[in-house]
Design an enzyme around this catalytic site. Sequence first.
Site, short mmCIF file in Angstrom:
data_model
loop_
_atom_site.label_atom_id
_atom_site.label_comp_id
_atom_site.label_asym_id
_atom_site.label_seq_id
_atom_site.Cartn_x
_atom_site.Cartn_y
_atom_site.Cartn_z
N ARG A 102 0.85 -1.18 0.00
CA ARG A 102 0.00 0.00 0.00
C ARG A 102 0.89 1.24 0.00
NH1 ARG A 102 -3.02 -3.37 -1.14
NH2 ARG A 102 -5.17 -3.76 -0.47
N GLU A 144 -5.08 6.89 -5.43
CA GLU A 144 -5.32 6.03 -6.58
C GLU A 144 -6.71 6.31 -7.14
OE1 GLU A 144 -4.66 1.92 -5.57
OE2 GLU A 144 -2.61 2.29 -4.91
N HIS A 160 -1.66 -0.51 -9.75
CA HIS A 160 -2.20 -1.41 -8.73
C HIS A 160 -2.72 -2.71 -9.36
CE1 HIS A 160 -3.89 -1.41 -4.38
NE2 HIS A 160 -3.45 -2.60 -4.73
#
Length: 319
Positions: free
Chosen positions: A236, A265, A284
């Site tokens: 993360r 994000e 991601h």
Amino acid sequence: MVRAAILDDYQNVALKFADWSAIANDVEVKVFNAPLGDDSTVIKTLQGFAIVNMMRERTPFNRKVIEGLPDLKLLITTGARNNSIDLKACAEFGVTVCGTAGFGNPTAAIAVGLMLEITRHIGFENARMKAGAPWQVTVGHDLEGKALGVLGLGKLGQRVAGVAKALGMKVIAWSQNLTPEKAKEGGTEYVSKEDLFRNADVISIHVVLSDRTGGLVRAKDLGLMKKTAYLINTSRGPIVEEKGLIAALNSKSIAGAGLDVFDIEPLPTDHPFRKMDNVVLTPHLGYVSEENYRTFYSGVVEDIRAWLDGKPVRMLTAK
């Protein structure tokens, strides 16, 4: 018929990767392919939906959002854990929260892929060849004989460590909960946090984001790294102090970074990371595999059917 919202299906695959016929007669499904935006927009958009399916932490469900959705009765997260849900607020407002299973450890492959790209420039050279550029221009670094520092030796960390050892790397490890005994069981060498950053040629982060791990990797830690070392983060974004990482990359005090996760994000188009030639970026992709998505969305259908039948499964509750 109740209404269900499938959120953040960026690739528009949710309805293709599961059999939704089990709930077709009882549920009207609407898919949202783009981020909904801030809390107020989320609340406005999701009025009237009794069921909401989240894709991991892409759209947080905090107290404000939950309070603003009086029709919400069932909240489903893909995966078995989601720190962006206020479970206490859900309990207060009568919202049942359920999760799903996942498939394997797809994030491990992304971590290794970033490691290979940042050291051997595979994708970069592929793009050059496709563009008709001349022959090789990069000189890579071999991973064999180098030290991988694993920050967090859970399932993912152990998987990445196993691949690293197969590539001929030495593996050292540290985390707040790791002991020398557990490290030895995992086939790695336990070191202090300081020694991990001082001695690793590549550091790969595999801890869960929590109150304890937010900002765990500080500018001070990055300052201990070799100038030839690389940082890989597929966990993360907020685990690493972003300003400190940007400064280290700009000053070339570390060789580079491979990043799959970010503080914000989707990553803003004007973010400094996008302009750095010593950074490899992926959007991601850690959990984004067809096998994992099929497991996720099949679990969502099962969760909805079980809730409709009055027998919810895989419920998540506040500790």
